[in-house]
Design a protein around this motif. Sequence first.
Motif, mmCIF file in Angstrom:
data_model
loop_
_atom_site.group_PDB
_atom_site.id
_atom_site.type_symbol
_atom_site.label_atom_id
_atom_site.label_comp_id
_atom_site.label_asym_id
_atom_site.label_seq_id
_atom_site.Cartn_x
_atom_site.Cartn_y
_atom_site.Cartn_z
ATOM 1 N N GLY A 83 10.764 -10.571 -47.822
ATOM 2 C CA GLY A 83 9.351 -10.432 -47.454
ATOM 3 C C GLY A 83 8.594 -9.692 -48.528
ATOM 4 O O GLY A 83 7.422 -9.961 -48.792
ATOM 5 N N GLY A 84 9.301 -8.758 -49.173
ATOM 6 C CA GLY A 84 8.677 -7.960 -50.226
ATOM 7 C C GLY A 84 7.435 -7.251 -49.726
ATOM 8 O O GLY A 84 7.413 -6.730 -48.604
ATOM 9 N N SER A 85 6.407 -7.256 -50.548
ATOM 10 C CA SER A 85 5.114 -6.724 -50.123
ATOM 11 C C SER A 85 4.173 -7.914 -49.917
ATOM 12 O O SER A 85 4.462 -9.026 -50.371
ATOM 13 C CB SER A 85 4.543 -5.774 -51.178
ATOM 14 O OG SER A 85 3.813 -6.509 -52.137
ATOM 15 N N THR A 111 1.850 -14.138 -40.678
ATOM 16 C CA THR A 111 1.405 -13.153 -39.696
ATOM 17 C C THR A 111 0.262 -12.329 -40.273
ATOM 18 O O THR A 111 0.341 -11.905 -41.443
ATOM 19 C CB THR A 111 2.574 -12.165 -39.392
ATOM 20 O OG1 THR A 111 3.742 -12.917 -39.112
ATOM 21 C CG2 THR A 111 2.257 -11.253 -38.234
ATOM 22 N N ASN A 112 -0.758 -12.095 -39.482
ATOM 23 C CA ASN A 112 -1.703 -11.055 -39.884
ATOM 24 C C ASN A 112 -0.937 -9.736 -39.898
ATOM 25 O O ASN A 112 -0.127 -9.456 -39.014
ATOM 26 C CB ASN A 112 -2.872 -10.983 -38.912
ATOM 27 C CG ASN A 112 -3.894 -12.076 -39.185
ATOM 28 O OD1 ASN A 112 -4.075 -12.491 -40.320
ATOM 29 N ND2 ASN A 112 -4.546 -12.543 -38.140
ATOM 30 N N PHE A 113 -1.190 -8.931 -40.927
ATOM 31 C CA PHE A 113 -0.373 -7.734 -41.160
ATOM 32 C C PHE A 113 -1.348 -6.598 -41.440
ATOM 33 O O PHE A 113 -1.698 -6.337 -42.582
ATOM 34 C CB PHE A 113 0.545 -8.036 -42.353
ATOM 35 C CG PHE A 113 1.724 -7.124 -42.515
ATOM 36 C CD1 PHE A 113 2.905 -7.333 -41.823
ATOM 37 C CD2 PHE A 113 1.648 -6.038 -43.393
ATOM 38 C CE1 PHE A 113 3.997 -6.498 -41.994
ATOM 39 C CE2 PHE A 113 2.731 -5.196 -43.566
ATOM 40 C CZ PHE A 113 3.911 -5.432 -42.865
ATOM 41 N N GLY A 114 -1.824 -5.957 -40.373
ATOM 42 C CA GLY A 114 -2.929 -5.020 -40.550
ATOM 43 C C GLY A 114 -4.118 -5.776 -41.101
ATOM 44 O O GLY A 114 -4.498 -6.827 -40.580
ATOM 45 N N ASP A 115 -4.677 -5.296 -42.221
ATOM 46 C CA ASP A 115 -5.818 -5.982 -42.837
ATOM 47 C C ASP A 115 -5.371 -7.086 -43.794
ATOM 48 O O ASP A 115 -6.198 -7.782 -44.381
ATOM 49 C CB ASP A 115 -6.673 -4.981 -43.627
ATOM 50 C CG ASP A 115 -7.351 -3.987 -42.696
ATOM 51 O OD1 ASP A 115 -7.469 -4.297 -41.495
ATOM 52 O OD2 ASP A 115 -7.739 -2.903 -43.176
ATOM 53 N N ASP A 116 -4.053 -7.208 -43.987
ATOM 54 C CA ASP A 116 -3.518 -8.176 -44.942
ATOM 55 C C ASP A 116 -2.910 -9.369 -44.209
ATOM 56 O O ASP A 116 -2.910 -9.421 -42.978
ATOM 57 C CB ASP A 116 -2.443 -7.504 -45.814
ATOM 58 C CG ASP A 116 -3.030 -6.413 -46.689
ATOM 59 O OD1 ASP A 116 -3.986 -6.706 -47.433
ATOM 60 O OD2 ASP A 116 -2.542 -5.271 -46.610
ATOM 61 N N GLY A 178 0.751 -8.913 -34.955
ATOM 62 C CA GLY A 178 1.915 -9.583 -34.374
ATOM 63 C C GLY A 178 2.051 -9.256 -32.896
ATOM 64 O O GLY A 178 1.118 -8.756 -32.262
ATOM 65 N N MET A 179 3.244 -9.541 -32.349
ATOM 66 C CA MET A 179 3.440 -9.256 -30.918
ATOM 67 C C MET A 179 3.471 -7.740 -30.699
ATOM 68 O O MET A 179 3.889 -6.979 -31.586
ATOM 69 C CB MET A 179 4.718 -9.917 -30.398
ATOM 70 C CG MET A 179 6.004 -9.436 -30.999
ATOM 71 S SD MET A 179 7.415 -10.379 -30.335
ATOM 72 C CE MET A 179 8.484 -10.461 -31.773
ATOM 73 N N PRO A 180 3.034 -7.301 -29.534
ATOM 74 C CA PRO A 180 3.018 -5.852 -29.294
ATOM 75 C C PRO A 180 4.437 -5.292 -29.116
ATOM 76 O O PRO A 180 5.358 -6.031 -28.777
ATOM 77 C CB PRO A 180 2.216 -5.729 -27.989
ATOM 78 C CG PRO A 180 2.366 -7.043 -27.314
ATOM 79 C CD PRO A 180 2.521 -8.070 -28.392
ATOM 80 N N GLY A 181 4.564 -4.007 -29.338
ATOM 81 C CA GLY A 181 5.866 -3.346 -29.182
ATOM 82 C C GLY A 181 6.059 -2.888 -27.751
ATOM 83 O O GLY A 181 6.106 -1.691 -27.462
ATOM 84 N N THR A 182 6.181 -3.863 -26.862
ATOM 85 C CA THR A 182 6.321 -3.551 -25.437
ATOM 86 C C THR A 182 7.578 -4.203 -24.877
ATOM 87 O O THR A 182 8.056 -5.217 -25.406
ATOM 88 C CB THR A 182 5.118 -4.093 -24.632
ATOM 89 O OG1 THR A 182 5.085 -5.529 -24.787
ATOM 90 C CG2 THR A 182 3.803 -3.509 -25.114
ATOM 91 N N ALA A 183 8.045 -3.661 -23.761
ATOM 92 C CA ALA A 183 9.215 -4.244 -23.093
ATOM 93 C C ALA A 183 8.901 -5.663 -22.632
ATOM 94 O O ALA A 183 9.750 -6.562 -22.719
ATOM 95 C CB ALA A 183 9.633 -3.361 -21.913
ATOM 96 N N ASP A 184 7.664 -5.882 -22.153
ATOM 97 C CA ASP A 184 7.295 -7.232 -21.684
ATOM 98 C C ASP A 184 7.414 -8.260 -22.808
ATOM 99 O O ASP A 184 7.947 -9.361 -22.608
ATOM 100 C CB ASP A 184 5.860 -7.245 -21.156
ATOM 101 C CG ASP A 184 5.746 -6.575 -19.794
ATOM 102 O OD1 ASP A 184 6.794 -6.338 -19.149
ATOM 103 O OD2 ASP A 184 4.608 -6.277 -19.386
#
Length: 273
Positions: A83-85, A111-116, A178-184
Motif C-alpha cells: 500500500g505504501g503511502s 478507499t477515501n483515506f482521510g482527505d486523500d 472506510g468502514m467504521p471500527g465497530t463490532a457491528d
Amino acid sequence: MGDLLITVAPTGAETTKADCPQLPTTLEELVDTARRCEAAGAAMVHVHIRDDEHRPTLDPTRLRDTVQALHEATDLVVQLSTGGSVHDPLDARLAVLDAEPDSCSLTMGTTNFGDDVFLNPWPFVCDLYQLSQERGVVPEFELFDLGQVASLHRLLDRHGLPHGGRVHVDLVMGVPGGMPGTADALVAAVAALPAATTSWAATGIGRSTLSVALASLSKGGHLRVGMEDVLTLAKGVPVEHNEQLVDRVVELGRIAQRSPMTPAEARTLLGMS
Ligand code: KMH
Ligand code: ZN
C-alpha cells in the motif's frame, strides 16, 4: 500451542518522525522493535520503511535489506506493505515483491483515506495478486470497506487461491472513508467473507483499536496492532513503544483464553513452508 495470530504494524506511512520521535523509522529502530514485539508475542510484522529523512519510501534496495535484516534478527513472518503511502505510484508498489518478503498486503479496492485517496484500481489488484502467485508470496487481503469483501470473492473466483492455498484477511477498520471500527461492522464483514477464507484478523484505527480488538477476539479472529494504526494507549497517553500495544492484546487474549501463536505456527496458518 498458540491460537491467536498477533501482527505488529510498527511504523506505517502517515505519521511523521517530527510528530512522533518514538516511531521506529530507521532500520536499527525497526529491527529492535521487531525483536521486542516478537518476544512480547507478535508472530508477523507488517512493514513500511522510511528514507534517511524519515519519509516513506519504496526504495527497492532498502526494502530488500530490510527483509533480510528482519529475517536475520527474528523468526517473524515478514510482510511488506504494497500500500505504501497514498503518494506512491502503482508500479513501485508492484515492485515491492522484488524484495522477496514472506507476505505482502493486498488491498481490495480504492478507499477515501482521510482527505486523500488510497488508490487500488481493479486491474492493479489483479496484477498484484497474480504477481504474488508467481513469486510465491502469501498475500494478506486488506479490507477497508464492506464492498471490498465482494471484490475478494470476485478475485478468488477469477484468479484462484493464493500461493500456499490459504486465504488470510485483515479488516482495517475506522479509517475516515472506510468502514467504521465497530463490532457491528466487524460482524457484517466477517459474515460476508468468502467460504475459502481460512483466517482473518482485524485492526481498529485510532480510538477504535480496543473495540475492534475485543470484537475480533469475541468472534474468534486474530489481531493486528501497532503505531501504524494507533498512537495513544488512552486519551493523552502516548504509545512509547510498539511492544506496549502487543503486551496489551496478549493480555486481552489471555482473558479470552487465547494464546499467541509462534511465528512457526503463523507460517502454518498462512500456508508458508
Ligand atoms: N498507508 C496506506 C495508504 C498497506 O499497508 O497495504 C496504505 C496502507 C495499506 O497502509
Ligand atoms: Zn500498512
